[in-house]
Enzyme design. Structure first.
Site, PDB file in Angstrom:
ATOM      1  N   TYR A 134       0.814  -1.218   0.000  1.00 37.66           N
ATOM      2  CA  TYR A 134       0.000   0.000   0.000  1.00 37.66           C
ATOM      3  C   TYR A 134       0.849   1.270   0.000  1.00 37.66           C
ATOM      4  O   TYR A 134       0.682   2.145  -0.863  1.00 37.66           O
ATOM      5  CB  TYR A 134      -0.951   0.013   1.194  1.00 37.66           C
ATOM      6  N   LYS A 143       1.453   4.311  -3.134  1.00 38.98           N
ATOM      7  CA  LYS A 143       1.226   5.748  -3.036  1.00 38.98           C
ATOM      8  C   LYS A 143       2.504   6.535  -3.320  1.00 38.98           C
ATOM      9  O   LYS A 143       2.451   7.637  -3.882  1.00 38.98           O
ATOM     10  CB  LYS A 143       0.667   6.094  -1.651  1.00 38.98           C
TER      11      LYS A 143
END
Length: 241
Positions: A165, A169
């Site tokens: 995750y 980003k």
């Protein structure tokens, strides 16, 4: 269509839905992006029940090129330009995500939505954006994408490391820098971090109310021609890279 138009991906719940609500309140015509028609219809019905008439569902699965292309075709039948694109759709992936054992499937699933999904959505909708008088793109990111924070032992989330995750980003932030540079004379492009917000995305563990999480996204969706571009923003100012 006289109103400003905005497409928000992943907008049938959470921060995306609250962003749609706040922009509808500000007078925008909302194209509420959702990959599931039933969930999308419920979200549209809820906003209309709250008095926001200018809300339409746009089916779009950012992980599917054909779906994104079809969404563009459907939207182009309704409007001749798009004022704002908010790339909000995202997934956390299966947790935990230790760097030495995270699976290929988890990495691929997370990057497919959080990173490649933004790229394909921008690629398909940039023509409609370029036809707007003051087009804006907001990519919803996270402070978990900040390499500076991750290397600061005093950061409150220093011990939370995710191999899928967070890096998705970080990659999104890097892509957005390149995108903002390419479009610097045409489209305002910014990354906005809503913070650790109380939504289903994190099991409702976040301390921040969803209204506060959506607020900086809405702010940067509404910037004028003199507004910033290429920034990494949180509600307390610029986030370190």
């Amino acid at each position: 269509m006289n109103k400003q138009t905005v497409l928000i991906t992943g907008a049938n719940k959470g921060i995306g839905f609250e962003t749609a609500r706040q922009l509808a309140r500000a007078g925008y015509h909302i194209f509420l992006g959702a990959r599931d028609k039933t969930n999308g219809d419920k979200a549209v019905e809820q906003l209309k029940a709250e008095g926001f008439a200018d809300v339409e569902l746009l089916l779009i699965d950012v992980a599917d090129e054909q779906s994104v292309q079809q969404a563009h075709t459907n939207l182009a039948k309704r409007i001749d330009h798009l004022d704002v694109l908010i790339n909000n759709a995202g997934i956390p992936g299966a947790f935990p995500q230790p760097a030495t054992t995270v699976s290929d499937d988890t990495m691929k699933q997370v990057f497919e939505v959080n990173f490649f999904g933004v790229i394909r959505t921008v690629r398909n909708f940039i023509d409609l954006l370029k036809k707007a008088e003051n087009p804006r793109i907001v990519n919803v990111t996270s402070d978990l994408g900040s390499l500076t924070y991750h290397n600061d032992p005093d950061w409150e989330y220093y011990h939370f490391k995710s191999a899928a995750y967070g890096p998705s980003k970080t990659a999104l932030n890097a892509y957005t820098v390149a995108l903002a540079f390419e479009l610097k004379d045409q489209v305002k492009v910014n990354m906005v971090n809503p913070g650790y917000t109380n939504t289903e995305f994190n099991g409702n563990q976040g301390p921040k109310p969803v209204e506060d999480g959506a607020a900086p996204i809405v702010e940067y969706a509404m910037i004028d021609k003199d507004g910033p571009t290429g920034k990494y923003i949180s509600d307390n100012g610029e986030t370190p890279w």
